[in-house]
Design an enzyme around this catalytic site. Sequence first.
Site, short mmCIF file in Angstrom:
data_model
loop_
_atom_site.label_atom_id
_atom_site.label_comp_id
_atom_site.label_asym_id
_atom_site.label_seq_id
_atom_site.Cartn_x
_atom_site.Cartn_y
_atom_site.Cartn_z
CG ASP A 41 -3.94 8.39 7.97
OD1 ASP A 41 -4.01 7.16 8.10
OD2 ASP A 41 -4.10 8.97 6.88
CD GLU A 69 -2.89 -0.88 2.47
OE1 GLU A 69 -2.71 0.07 3.26
OE2 GLU A 69 -3.74 -1.76 2.66
#
EC number: 4.2.1.20
Length: 278
Positions: A61, A50
Amino acid sequence: MTTRLDDTFARCRAEGRAALVTYVMAGDPDPETSFAVLRALPAAGADIVEFGLPFTDPMADGPAIQAAGLRALKAGQSVARTLDLVRRFRAEDPRTPVILMGYYNPIYTYGVPRFLADAVAAGVDGLIVVDLPPEEDDELCLPARQAGLAFIRLATPTTDERRLPAVLANTSGFVYYVSITGITGAATPDFGAVASAVARIRAQTALPVVVGFGVKTGEHAAAIARNADGVVVGSALVDTLARSLDLEGRATSGSVAAVLALVRDLAAGVRSAAGGAA
C-alpha cells in the site's frame, strides 16, 4: 448455489456495465465514521465493498492507505471490531458483497479457524490477502473456500503466462488485476495495456476480471469499465476522507459526504461506459 458476488456480477452484466468496487479502511478515522461511510456506499453507486483490515506493515500500500491504517489502529480498530462493523452492515444490507482485504498476520494472530467462522457469521463474502502466494494456499485460501468464502487473487503486469495458471488455480469470486507495477495510489494506468491484460486473463478463466490501482476519477473508471468486469477504487476514496479530517485527524461534518460525492462520480463514470464491459 449462487453467491452475492455471482448475483452482483450477473446483475451488472445484465445492465451491460462493469461493477464498481469501492475500498475503504475499516475504522478510519474512527469506527462510527467508518460505518457511516460503509453503510452509504451502495446507495451512492458501489456494487461491491472492499473493507480494509488495518495492519502496521502494509507493504503493498501507498502512503494514503498506510496512513488510513494507522489512523484506524490508533482509534482501536481490530479484526474483531472490523467483523462487528460488517455484522452491523449486513443486518441492514443483505445484498451487497463485502470483501475483507489485508494481510495475513492479523488473521493468523486472530486464529484462522476462528476468523473464518466469525467472518462467515458476520456476512463476509470473500477475502483478498495480498501477502499469501499460491504456494501457501493451504494456510488460508483452501480453508476459506471450504468455509464458503471467495478467495480473490491479484494478477499484475509481471504475472506472465507461466505464473498465471498458478495464480488462477484456486482463485474464486473474481480476479483482481493490478493495473500498475508498484504500490496502491501510484500513477495512472495505461488503459491500452489494461485492455490487453484483461483479454489475456479472460482467455484462461471464466471468472470476472476487475481492475484496480491508480483509478482516481470518473473518467478513469469509465476507461477501465469499457474493458473489465469491474473497477476498484481505493486510494482516491481514502485520500478524499483524509483531506476532510481536521488538524487532529478527526472526522468533520463533511467527511462522509466528501467520500460519497466521489463514489457518485465514479459510479457515473462506470455507468457511462455501459455496453463496453464484455
